[in-house]
Write a protein that holds these residues in place. Sequence first.
Motif, PDB file in Angstrom:
ATOM      1  N   UNK A 145      16.925   9.289 -36.403  1.00 50.46           N
ATOM      2  CA  UNK A 145      18.339   9.593 -36.264  1.00 50.46           C
ATOM      3  C   UNK A 145      18.572  11.023 -36.733  1.00 50.46           C
ATOM      4  N   UNK A 146      19.261  11.793 -35.894  1.00 55.60           N
ATOM      5  CA  UNK A 146      19.665  13.151 -36.229  1.00 55.60           C
ATOM      6  C   UNK A 146      21.139  13.302 -35.887  1.00 55.60           C
ATOM      7  N   UNK A 147      21.687  14.465 -36.161  1.00 60.15           N
ATOM      8  CA  UNK A 147      23.103  14.691 -35.899  1.00 60.15           C
ATOM      9  C   UNK A 147      23.385  14.604 -34.399  1.00 60.15           C
ATOM     10  N   UNK A 148      24.469  13.946 -34.049  1.00 62.47           N
ATOM     11  CA  UNK A 148      24.876  13.839 -32.651  1.00 62.47           C
ATOM     12  C   UNK A 148      25.021  15.225 -32.036  1.00 62.47           C
ATOM     13  N   UNK A 149      24.392  15.413 -30.909  1.00 63.42           N
ATOM     14  CA  UNK A 149      24.523  16.671 -30.183  1.00 63.42           C
ATOM     15  C   UNK A 149      23.602  17.779 -30.640  1.00 63.42           C
ATOM     16  N   UNK A 150      22.862  17.553 -31.728  1.00 67.78           N
ATOM     17  CA  UNK A 150      21.947  18.590 -32.234  1.00 67.78           C
ATOM     18  C   UNK A 150      20.551  18.304 -31.684  1.00 67.78           C
ATOM     19  N   UNK A 151      20.310  18.751 -30.462  1.00 60.99           N
ATOM     20  CA  UNK A 151      19.053  18.439 -29.790  1.00 60.99           C
ATOM     21  C   UNK A 151      17.865  19.045 -30.527  1.00 60.99           C
ATOM     22  N   UNK A 152      18.060  20.201 -31.145  1.00 60.58           N
ATOM     23  CA  UNK A 152      16.966  20.818 -31.895  1.00 60.58           C
ATOM     24  C   UNK A 152      16.533  19.923 -33.053  1.00 60.58           C
ATOM     25  N   UNK A 153      17.502  19.301 -33.729  1.00 63.70           N
ATOM     26  CA  UNK A 153      17.172  18.413 -34.846  1.00 63.70           C
ATOM     27  C   UNK A 153      16.425  17.179 -34.348  1.00 63.70           C
ATOM     28  N   UNK A 154      16.893  16.605 -33.246  1.00 60.92           N
ATOM     29  CA  UNK A 154      16.184  15.448 -32.667  1.00 60.92           C
ATOM     30  C   UNK A 154      14.747  15.833 -32.329  1.00 60.92           C
ATOM     31  N   UNK A 155      14.564  17.028 -31.777  1.00 62.39           N
ATOM     32  CA  UNK A 155      13.218  17.467 -31.395  1.00 62.39           C
ATOM     33  C   UNK A 155      12.316  17.642 -32.615  1.00 62.39           C
ATOM     34  N   UNK A 156      12.876  18.157 -33.710  1.00 59.43           N
ATOM     35  CA  UNK A 156      12.088  18.299 -34.935  1.00 59.43           C
ATOM     36  C   UNK A 156      11.621  16.929 -35.411  1.00 59.43           C
ATOM     37  N   UNK A 157      12.545  15.955 -35.425  1.00 64.12           N
ATOM     38  CA  UNK A 157      12.174  14.607 -35.844  1.00 64.12           C
ATOM     39  C   UNK A 157      11.099  14.007 -34.962  1.00 64.12           C
ATOM     40  N   UNK A 158      11.242  14.161 -33.669  1.00 65.37           N
ATOM     41  CA  UNK A 158      10.255  13.611 -32.746  1.00 65.37           C
ATOM     42  C   UNK A 158       8.896  14.281 -32.923  1.00 65.37           C
ATOM     43  N   UNK A 159       8.900  15.594 -33.128  1.00 64.78           N
ATOM     44  CA  UNK A 159       7.631  16.310 -33.295  1.00 64.78           C
ATOM     45  C   UNK A 159       6.903  15.849 -34.560  1.00 64.78           C
ATOM     46  N   UNK A 160       7.638  15.648 -35.650  1.00 62.84           N
ATOM     47  CA  UNK A 160       7.012  15.173 -36.886  1.00 62.84           C
ATOM     48  C   UNK A 160       6.408  13.785 -36.693  1.00 62.84           C
ATOM     49  N   UNK A 161       7.124  12.929 -35.990  1.00 61.58           N
ATOM     50  CA  UNK A 161       6.624  11.574 -35.756  1.00 61.58           C
ATOM     51  C   UNK A 161       5.374  11.599 -34.890  1.00 61.58           C
ATOM     52  N   UNK A 162       5.398  12.396 -33.844  1.00 61.07           N
ATOM     53  CA  UNK A 162       4.223  12.496 -32.967  1.00 61.07           C
ATOM     54  C   UNK A 162       3.038  13.039 -33.736  1.00 61.07           C
ATOM     55  N   UNK A 163       3.275  14.011 -34.611  1.00 58.43           N
ATOM     56  CA  UNK A 163       2.179  14.559 -35.417  1.00 58.43           C
ATOM     57  C   UNK A 163       1.531  13.493 -36.300  1.00 58.43           C
ATOM     58  N   UNK A 164       2.346  12.568 -36.793  1.00 57.17           N
ATOM     59  CA  UNK A 164       1.800  11.489 -37.625  1.00 57.17           C
ATOM     60  C   UNK A 164       1.076  10.439 -36.788  1.00 57.17           C
ATOM     61  N   UNK A 165       1.162  10.551 -35.471  1.00 50.13           N
ATOM     62  CA  UNK A 165       0.478   9.617 -34.590  1.00 50.13           C
ATOM     63  C   UNK A 165       1.310   8.427 -34.186  1.00 50.13           C
ATOM     64  N   UNK A 166       2.614   8.454 -34.468  1.00 48.52           N
ATOM     65  CA  UNK A 166       3.484   7.317 -34.168  1.00 48.52           C
ATOM     66  C   UNK A 166       4.312   7.575 -32.919  1.00 48.52           C
ATOM     67  N   UNK A 167       5.063   6.561 -32.527  1.00 49.43           N
ATOM     68  CA  UNK A 167       5.886   6.617 -31.324  1.00 49.43           C
ATOM     69  C   UNK A 167       7.346   6.827 -31.730  1.00 49.43           C
ATOM     70  N   UNK A 168       7.963   7.968 -31.382  1.00 49.18           N
ATOM     71  CA  UNK A 168       9.350   8.212 -31.769  1.00 49.18           C
ATOM     72  C   UNK A 168      10.344   7.460 -30.885  1.00 49.18           C
ATOM     73  N   UNK A 169      11.327   6.826 -31.524  1.00 47.96           N
ATOM     74  CA  UNK A 169      12.389   6.117 -30.812  1.00 47.96           C
ATOM     75  C   UNK A 169      13.729   6.607 -31.344  1.00 47.96           C
ATOM     76  N   UNK A 170      14.573   7.108 -30.479  1.00 51.15           N
ATOM     77  CA  UNK A 170      15.879   7.606 -30.907  1.00 51.15           C
ATOM     78  C   UNK A 170      16.834   6.439 -31.199  1.00 51.15           C
TER      79      UNK A 170
END
Length: 295
Positions: A145-170
Amino acid sequence: MSRPARLGVGVVSAGRVGVVLGAALARAGHTVVAASGVSRDSVRRAEEMLPGVPLLPPDEVVSKADLVLLALPDDALNGMVRGLAATGSLRPGQIVVHTSGAHGIEVLGPAAEHGALPLALHPVMTFTGRPEDLDRITACSVGITAADGDEAAWNVGEALVVEMGSDPVRVPSEARAAYHTALTHGANHLMTLVSDAVDLLRKQGIATPERLIGPLLSAALDNALRHGDRALTGPVARGDAGTVRKHLDVLRDKAPEMLPAYRELARRTADRAAANGLLRPDLAPDVFKAIDEEP
């Protein structure tokens, strides 16, 4: 998806989730610069999962970190964030992540006011805080979960999750409470249900009850996820009111503490079976009567 820069990670605190995510981020190339933990178990976990990482008070951990990982119980999170904000430990440009399933990013408001990027990253998995959890994390999803409308923040969260080897779900902020309710109802109550079934078998002298019901429960879970209500079997769905009464009699005699849960689950099962056409309309009244009647 852009790869985050190498970050200095601060883990608050060294519980089962914190040490695993810290170790997963370290494996991805980030550096865990400090962690907090005072209990014997926390110190042991940190020594095993985050070797060489200094254990410091939370405010010192946060002041050293580019990425702050708040792996705290749900009810402790709000006070910790407010306390860190009050001590001036937070700074602009930090990424502040919590791992609570129950909270969105609103609980990180004081961090955001200090210029930090707030994120909620909740691994949908149970952890022991041991090395084998690093394999589990690669097989799980993480609710972001990131701030509504802040696509850059969502992307940061997804990138961190992918780096850990997990599957990101918004998970949108407004869905967070229902999201966590569903996961808790499914996972925690399943464990209670399984433990009750094992205990009842063991009390009757049945050897290795876990081996007995393990394949059955695994198949039932797989069928439920694949086919939903269409996979439902058993006396309630078949309309076997007599068998339901017999089960209730057994529980009254041998495990009365399980009786209320059995009734509620049988009633919910009957509701779903009737709504989906599995429980025949002519048999449904007898099933509901059997579930609710007293001896």
